[in-house]
Design a protein around this motif. Sequence first.
Motif, PDB file in Angstrom:
ATOM      1  N   LEU A 177       0.719  -1.176   0.157  1.00 57.57           N
ATOM      2  CA  LEU A 177      -0.097  -0.031   0.135  1.00 57.57           C
ATOM      3  C   LEU A 177       0.949   1.221  -0.001  1.00 57.57           C
ATOM      4  CD1 LEU A 177      -3.199   0.755   0.236  1.00 57.57           C
ATOM      5  CD2 LEU A 177      -2.650   0.767   2.702  1.00 57.57           C
ATOM      6  N   PRO A 178       0.675   2.381  -0.706  1.00 54.12           N
ATOM      7  CA  PRO A 178       1.597   3.435  -0.913  1.00 54.12           C
ATOM      8  C   PRO A 178       1.101   4.208   0.535  1.00 54.12           C
ATOM      9  CG  PRO A 178       0.105   3.485  -2.867  1.00 54.12           C
ATOM     10  CD  PRO A 178      -0.380   2.424  -1.859  1.00 54.12           C
ATOM     11  N   LEU A 179       2.235   4.898   0.874  1.00 53.40           N
ATOM     12  CA  LEU A 179       2.194   5.952   2.039  1.00 53.40           C
ATOM     13  C   LEU A 179       2.110   5.496   3.452  1.00 53.40           C
ATOM     14  CD1 LEU A 179      -0.108   8.573   0.185  1.00 53.40           C
ATOM     15  CD2 LEU A 179       2.431   8.578   0.209  1.00 53.40           C
ATOM     16  N   VAL A 180       2.229   4.119   3.572  1.00 55.16           N
ATOM     17  CA  VAL A 180       1.962   3.585   4.953  1.00 55.16           C
ATOM     18  C   VAL A 180       3.063   4.118   5.811  1.00 55.16           C
ATOM     19  CG1 VAL A 180       2.331   1.373   6.218  1.00 55.16           C
ATOM     20  CG2 VAL A 180       0.759   1.547   4.145  1.00 55.16           C
ATOM     21  N   PRO A 181       4.355   4.267   5.340  1.00 50.02           N
ATOM     22  CA  PRO A 181       5.326   4.905   6.370  1.00 50.02           C
ATOM     23  C   PRO A 181       4.935   6.409   6.711  1.00 50.02           C
ATOM     24  CG  PRO A 181       6.491   4.006   4.558  1.00 50.02           C
ATOM     25  CD  PRO A 181       5.073   3.881   4.169  1.00 50.02           C
ATOM     26  N   CYS A 191      -6.382   7.188   1.833  1.00 51.06           N
ATOM     27  CA  CYS A 191      -5.819   8.080   0.628  1.00 51.06           C
ATOM     28  C   CYS A 191      -5.547   7.336  -0.715  1.00 51.06           C
ATOM     29  CB  CYS A 191      -4.594   8.739   1.209  1.00 51.06           C
ATOM     30  SG  CYS A 191      -4.673   9.860   2.562  1.00 51.06           S
ATOM     31  N   SER A 192      -5.235   6.267  -0.849  1.00 52.94           N
ATOM     32  CA  SER A 192      -4.930   5.421  -1.872  1.00 52.94           C
ATOM     33  C   SER A 192      -6.150   5.284  -2.814  1.00 52.94           C
ATOM     34  CB  SER A 192      -4.410   4.010  -1.533  1.00 52.94           C
ATOM     35  OG  SER A 192      -2.912   4.129  -1.019  1.00 52.94           O
ATOM     36  N   ALA A 193      -7.707   5.233  -2.094  1.00 52.97           N
ATOM     37  CA  ALA A 193      -8.799   5.226  -2.721  1.00 52.97           C
ATOM     38  C   ALA A 193      -9.115   6.190  -3.637  1.00 52.97           C
ATOM     39  CB  ALA A 193      -9.558   4.965  -1.899  1.00 52.97           C
ATOM     40  N   LEU A 194      -8.301   7.527  -3.649  1.00 51.74           N
ATOM     41  CA  LEU A 194      -8.595   8.578  -4.475  1.00 51.74           C
ATOM     42  C   LEU A 194      -8.137   8.056  -6.146  1.00 51.74           C
ATOM     43  CD1 LEU A 194      -6.709  11.253  -2.135  1.00 51.74           C
ATOM     44  CD2 LEU A 194      -9.118  10.883  -2.943  1.00 51.74           C
ATOM     45  N   HIS A 195      -7.201   7.169  -6.146  1.00 56.34           N
ATOM     46  CA  HIS A 195      -6.834   6.853  -7.232  1.00 56.34           C
ATOM     47  C   HIS A 195      -7.985   6.259  -8.105  1.00 56.34           C
ATOM     48  CE1 HIS A 195      -2.527   7.683  -6.812  1.00 56.34           C
ATOM     49  NE2 HIS A 195      -2.693   6.813  -5.818  1.00 56.34           N
ATOM     50  N   ALA A 196      -8.725   5.168  -7.543  1.00 55.17           N
ATOM     51  CA  ALA A 196      -9.854   4.452  -8.133  1.00 55.17           C
ATOM     52  C   ALA A 196     -11.053   5.540  -8.292  1.00 55.17           C
ATOM     53  CB  ALA A 196     -10.198   3.523  -7.167  1.00 55.17           C
ATOM     54  N   ASP A 197     -11.249   6.549  -7.468  1.00 53.64           N
ATOM     55  CA  ASP A 197     -12.253   7.481  -7.641  1.00 53.64           C
ATOM     56  C   ASP A 197     -12.465   8.182  -8.828  1.00 53.64           C
ATOM     57  OD1 ASP A 197     -13.041   6.799  -4.978  1.00 53.64           O
ATOM     58  OD2 ASP A 197     -12.282   8.788  -4.022  1.00 53.64           O
ATOM     59  N   HIS A 198     -10.924   8.394  -9.422  1.00 58.15           N
ATOM     60  CA  HIS A 198     -10.783   9.094 -10.679  1.00 58.15           C
ATOM     61  C   HIS A 198     -10.220   8.394 -11.829  1.00 58.15           C
ATOM     62  CE1 HIS A 198     -10.806  12.120  -7.286  1.00 58.15           C
ATOM     63  NE2 HIS A 198     -11.122  13.111  -8.247  1.00 58.15           N
ATOM     64  N   GLY A 199     -10.525   7.022 -11.785  1.00 57.01           N
ATOM     65  CA  GLY A 199     -10.473   6.027 -12.855  1.00 57.01           C
ATOM     66  C   GLY A 199      -8.784   5.608 -13.004  1.00 57.01           C
ATOM     67  N   TYR A 324      -5.931  14.842  -7.191  1.00 55.27           N
ATOM     68  CA  TYR A 324      -7.359  14.628  -7.415  1.00 55.27           C
ATOM     69  C   TYR A 324      -8.198  15.656  -6.870  1.00 55.27           C
ATOM     70  CZ  TYR A 324      -5.380  10.148  -8.516  1.00 55.27           C
ATOM     71  OH  TYR A 324      -4.536   9.442  -9.373  1.00 55.27           O
ATOM     72  N   GLY A 325      -7.906  17.034  -6.652  1.00 55.73           N
ATOM     73  CA  GLY A 325      -8.746  18.162  -6.141  1.00 55.73           C
ATOM     74  C   GLY A 325      -8.797  18.036  -4.678  1.00 55.73           C
ATOM     75  N   VAL A 326      -7.923  17.177  -4.123  1.00 61.70           N
ATOM     76  CA  VAL A 326      -7.900  16.995  -2.482  1.00 61.70           C
ATOM     77  C   VAL A 326      -6.698  17.577  -2.023  1.00 61.70           C
ATOM     78  CG1 VAL A 326      -8.014  15.331  -0.668  1.00 61.70           C
ATOM     79  CG2 VAL A 326      -9.682  15.070  -2.583  1.00 61.70           C
ATOM     80  N   ARG A 327      -6.661  18.446  -0.911  1.00 59.16           N
ATOM     81  CA  ARG A 327      -5.383  18.762  -0.200  1.00 59.16           C
ATOM     82  C   ARG A 327      -5.517  18.136   0.911  1.00 59.16           C
ATOM     83  NH1 ARG A 327      -2.288  23.489   0.665  1.00 59.16           N
ATOM     84  NH2 ARG A 327      -2.293  23.435  -1.659  1.00 59.16           N
ATOM     85  N   LEU A 328      -3.997  17.137   1.025  1.00 61.51           N
ATOM     86  CA  LEU A 328      -3.866  16.362   1.851  1.00 61.51           C
ATOM     87  C   LEU A 328      -2.876  17.004   2.793  1.00 61.51           C
ATOM     88  CD1 LEU A 328      -3.090  12.758   1.700  1.00 61.51           C
ATOM     89  CD2 LEU A 328      -1.576  13.935   3.031  1.00 61.51           C
ATOM     90  N   GLN A 329      -2.881  17.318   4.200  1.00 63.35           N
ATOM     91  CA  GLN A 329      -2.053  17.727   5.151  1.00 63.35           C
ATOM     92  C   GLN A 329      -1.888  16.954   6.392  1.00 63.35           C
ATOM     93  OE1 GLN A 329      -4.955  21.322   4.791  1.00 63.35           O
ATOM     94  NE2 GLN A 329      -3.083  22.599   4.914  1.00 63.35           N
ATOM     95  N   PHE A 330      -0.598  16.985   6.603  1.00 61.07           N
ATOM     96  CA  PHE A 330      -0.409  16.180   7.749  1.00 61.07           C
ATOM     97  C   PHE A 330       0.748  16.946   8.601  1.00 61.07           C
ATOM     98  CE2 PHE A 330       2.780  13.391   9.906  1.00 61.07           C
ATOM     99  CZ  PHE A 330       1.676  12.318  10.649  1.00 61.07           C
ATOM    100  N   ALA A 331       0.786  16.844   9.899  1.00 60.18           N
ATOM    101  CA  ALA A 331       1.627  17.653  10.888  1.00 60.18           C
ATOM    102  C   ALA A 331       1.754  16.694  12.228  1.00 60.18           C
ATOM    103  CB  ALA A 331       1.345  18.856  11.100  1.00 60.18           C
ATOM    104  N   ASP A 348     -15.756   8.778   3.370  1.00 57.99           N
ATOM    105  CA  ASP A 348     -16.492   8.709   2.345  1.00 57.99           C
ATOM    106  C   ASP A 348     -16.514  10.041   1.356  1.00 57.99           C
ATOM    107  OD1 ASP A 348     -16.967   5.830   3.212  1.00 57.99           O
ATOM    108  OD2 ASP A 348     -18.690   6.477   4.040  1.00 57.99           O
ATOM    109  N   ASP A 349     -16.464  10.954   1.922  1.00 59.78           N
ATOM    110  CA  ASP A 349     -16.664  12.070   1.406  1.00 59.78           C
ATOM    111  C   ASP A 349     -15.528  12.761   0.925  1.00 59.78           C
ATOM    112  OD1 ASP A 349     -19.396  12.010   1.681  1.00 59.78           O
ATOM    113  OD2 ASP A 349     -19.325  13.174   3.789  1.00 59.78           O
ATOM    114  N   ARG A 350     -14.309  12.052   1.443  1.00 62.12           N
ATOM    115  CA  ARG A 350     -12.793  12.278   1.044  1.00 62.12           C
ATOM    116  C   ARG A 350     -12.556  13.625   1.575  1.00 62.12           C
ATOM    117  NH1 ARG A 350     -13.250   7.585   0.433  1.00 62.12           N
ATOM    118  NH2 ARG A 350     -12.805   6.465  -1.569  1.00 62.12           N
TER     119      ARG A 350
END
Length: 389
Positions: A177-181, A191-199, A324-331, A348-350
């Motif tokens: 799975l990507p981004l696990v570390p 977060c990886s589900a964003l790929h499938a959301d956009h084909g 995919y139009g989503v801003r992902l932020q981590f701190a 579900d709403d991303r």
Amino acid sequence: MKSVAVIGASLAGLYAARALRSQGFDGRLVIVGDECHGPYDRPPLSKDFLTGATAGQGQLALADAEEIAELDAEWLLGTRATGLDTGGRTVLLDGGRSLTTDGVVIATGATPRLLPGPAPTGAHTLRTLDDAQALRAELSSGPLRVVVIGGGFIGAEVASSCAALGHDVTVVEAAPLPLVPQLGDTMAGICSALHADHGVTLLTGTGVARLHSGGTGNRVTGVELADARLLPAEVVVIGIGVRPNTAWLADSGLPLDDGVLCDAGCATPLPAVVAVGDVARVNGTRAEHWTSATEQAAVAAQNLLAGSTVATHRNLPYFWSDQYGVRLQFAGRRLPTDTPRIIEGSPDDRSFLACYERDRRVTAVLALNRPRPFMRLRRELGRGQAARA
């Protein structure tokens, strides 16, 4: 200290030069960069620049002509550092040139890791403006079959941009799975589900055996996976991480191990030599993020001018990614055993806000499209004021 050489003319180098001037250094300042371009912002290269929303290099510039003039620096662009003679405090440059200086800021960044063997036409990495221009030109001939090797942040952002341009995109990730570390299993899965959301097709748990090519110009034709599957491709983007640019320092006497080893103040064991940005391993950690590079620069400049470590860089780790139009932020500082808990919104709403908890204390925060509450919690974490869960 009458002269300082900043080796690296990108984000970290520019911020170090700014910090030196703002902290009172009025001596000779020389900035050496191996690219022919002045300092520019790299994050848009995989996003707006690739899709054409950012039209040209001018929109990427990190400093305008007025600020460049105010820095009063000598710019040696298109010039590569080849060595550092720490005894004579001399930077060796390509073409047999050299630069003698009292202080050195190492800000040479990192270089993309490559697959073994020569790369055929149509196989790209994405690190520099020239890389992005070449890839954007290829993608303009679309629709194409694009394979992105590597599902990290750069790979995901490139996949998002290619999908937005109407290409058929497949992402290949060697890990399960990507981004696990960075995010842990649960949040990485969301977060990886964003790929499938956009084909976009995401293939995990398999590496790449080799690239196939042929025909006129030896163009790439496909990607052979380690499990023998063959993915047809007209364009391949390799995003399997970077390695710090330290080869030029091999004979310098500086300690090198996945970067230039520094203390918590970005100072190396050699007097009057500091390191910042992607090339610096500060207090055991090498951070490949925009914010870290800018924050380290001020600390490194202060210690360089002081001649000893009088300040340290211990700010809260922070990064972001647009996919995919989503801003992902981590701190924060997450451990693998920390437990994520969604406190606002829904996966579900991303769009949600999640906290990572350890012993009922919040250690990190992750947000998808929740910038305001995220920034509030980030500030609290930075002040050490995160409340008990």
